[in-house]
Design a protein around this motif. Sequence first.
Motif, PDB file in Angstrom:
ATOM      1  N   PHE A 155      38.633  74.920  18.749  1.00 40.47           N
ATOM      2  CA  PHE A 155      38.021  73.719  19.311  1.00 40.47           C
ATOM      3  C   PHE A 155      38.501  73.504  20.746  1.00 40.47           C
ATOM      4  O   PHE A 155      37.715  73.245  21.658  1.00 40.47           O
ATOM      5  CB  PHE A 155      38.376  72.518  18.419  1.00 40.47           C
ATOM      6  N   CYS A 166      36.490  74.261  24.481  1.00 39.67           N
ATOM      7  CA  CYS A 166      36.163  72.970  25.107  1.00 39.67           C
ATOM      8  C   CYS A 166      35.728  73.195  26.558  1.00 39.67           C
ATOM      9  O   CYS A 166      36.342  73.969  27.289  1.00 39.67           O
ATOM     10  CB  CYS A 166      37.396  72.075  25.049  1.00 39.67           C
ATOM     11  N   TYR A 167      34.683  72.510  26.978  1.00 40.21           N
ATOM     12  CA  TYR A 167      34.173  72.704  28.333  1.00 40.21           C
ATOM     13  C   TYR A 167      35.231  72.334  29.373  1.00 40.21           C
ATOM     14  O   TYR A 167      35.353  72.971  30.410  1.00 40.21           O
ATOM     15  CB  TYR A 167      32.906  71.871  28.558  1.00 40.21           C
ATOM     16  N   TYR A 168      35.976  71.267  29.088  1.00 40.21           N
ATOM     17  CA  TYR A 168      36.981  70.873  30.067  1.00 40.21           C
ATOM     18  C   TYR A 168      38.110  71.904  30.151  1.00 40.21           C
ATOM     19  O   TYR A 168      38.497  72.320  31.249  1.00 40.21           O
ATOM     20  CB  TYR A 168      37.578  69.483  29.746  1.00 40.21           C
ATOM     21  N   HIS A 189      31.050  76.597  20.634  1.00 38.10           N
ATOM     22  CA  HIS A 189      31.856  75.369  20.677  1.00 38.10           C
ATOM     23  C   HIS A 189      31.380  74.318  19.683  1.00 38.10           C
ATOM     24  O   HIS A 189      32.179  73.595  19.107  1.00 38.10           O
ATOM     25  CB  HIS A 189      31.851  74.801  22.089  1.00 38.10           C
ATOM     26  N   TYR A 249      39.244  62.242  21.689  1.00 39.88           N
ATOM     27  CA  TYR A 249      38.957  63.555  22.284  1.00 39.88           C
ATOM     28  C   TYR A 249      37.657  64.128  21.705  1.00 39.88           C
ATOM     29  O   TYR A 249      36.798  64.610  22.451  1.00 39.88           O
ATOM     30  CB  TYR A 249      40.142  64.484  22.006  1.00 39.88           C
ATOM     31  N   CYS A 301      33.564  64.477  23.467  1.00 42.54           N
ATOM     32  CA  CYS A 301      33.163  65.878  23.675  1.00 42.54           C
ATOM     33  C   CYS A 301      31.698  65.966  24.118  1.00 42.54           C
ATOM     34  O   CYS A 301      30.853  65.198  23.677  1.00 42.54           O
ATOM     35  CB  CYS A 301      33.378  66.628  22.362  1.00 42.54           C
ATOM     36  N   HIS A 302      31.402  66.912  24.975  1.00 45.38           N
ATOM     37  CA  HIS A 302      30.028  67.107  25.440  1.00 45.38           C
ATOM     38  C   HIS A 302      29.095  67.468  24.279  1.00 45.38           C
ATOM     39  O   HIS A 302      27.927  67.074  24.261  1.00 45.38           O
ATOM     40  CB  HIS A 302      29.985  68.207  26.495  1.00 45.38           C
ATOM     41  N   THR A 303      29.617  68.232  23.338  1.00 47.97           N
ATOM     42  CA  THR A 303      28.802  68.598  22.176  1.00 47.97           C
ATOM     43  C   THR A 303      28.467  67.367  21.353  1.00 47.97           C
ATOM     44  O   THR A 303      27.360  67.227  20.836  1.00 47.97           O
ATOM     45  CB  THR A 303      29.558  69.620  21.309  1.00 47.97           C
ATOM     46  N   HIS A 326      36.709  62.374  29.196  1.00 51.99           N
ATOM     47  CA  HIS A 326      37.048  63.504  28.315  1.00 51.99           C
ATOM     48  C   HIS A 326      38.278  64.271  28.795  1.00 51.99           C
ATOM     49  O   HIS A 326      39.123  64.666  28.000  1.00 51.99           O
ATOM     50  CB  HIS A 326      35.853  64.440  28.201  1.00 51.99           C
TER      51      HIS A 326
END
Length: 309
Positions: free
Chosen positions: A145, A149-151, A190, A239, A243-245, A277
């Motif tokens: 996870f 994560c994009y970040y 993701h 968190y 999340c973008h998802t 985020h």
Amino acid sequence: MKTARFTRIVLSCGRFHPKKTVTRLALLGRWYETSPMAIDTSGNGVFSEGRAKLSARTLRTDKWWLQPLITVVVLFSFIVYATFRAFENGKYFAQPLISPFYSPCLSSNCQKGSPSFIGTIFGTYHLFGMTVSPSLFILIFPLAFRMTCYYYRKAYYRSFWMSPPACAVAEPHAKYTGETRAPLIIQNGHRYAFYAGLVFNVFLTIDAIGAFRNEKGQWGHMSIGTLVLLANATFLWLYSMSCHTCRHTVGGRLRNFSKHPIRYKLWTWVSILNHKHQNFAWISLFGVALADLYVRQVSGGSIRNLYFF
Ligand code: FES
């Protein structure tokens, strides 16, 4: 025209750069356009035709390297600590507290009393003369996870792979292939790691609720450990929810919001969290490490879990 585009590129990162630096970049870009100096344009990365023709990696004079350096130090420290704890295979349970690195505990060699929620589905295995730690059966999910994560991707692409290390600092790689092929194509999974992360959040929340007991298992008590596990679960939820998802899950794939008012409302809430985020990514990382450390100290007898009532 090219100079103007180049200036916009420098500024489009949204960060402040001294006017002097921008002017220097613009002048140098214009000079290189007519200069006979050879620039390698064979790659599709920083030396491609469309990029400003600068031989210097960067003209930034500020401490652009500081942020990637801090990221490396913090992430590397966490990886070292988490690896040590995953293999330590001990000091992770002290009634009613369980370390987030070992919950749920699914192996038959778990410390007596540690919660498994779904039963003991793994036996006791040995590898190279060592008992396989129960943590190794579960850590893959929260790890996946975070890693996808994009970040965090941005953070470790920049700091570990220098791709690129900072805004307006050229990367050392000649080519850019992105996440379109192995191994980085795996980053596209993701969303599945997100779903798995939610399941773990539920387990850790139940652990935090279970911490409203005393050492004898009686309900109606509260200790510092209760607060530690509660804070950890809260940060993990924040968190995940930011999340973008998550944002796409609640508000994506819709042609319009007017016919989906509930999803729109959820999307606006998640969007507010989504702005933070990055903060939740770091806070929850520290939170999970500190929660584990606290349980380890209590379980090892180094400190007492103080009860408020
Ligand atoms: Fe960071 Fe999904 S984008 S957890």
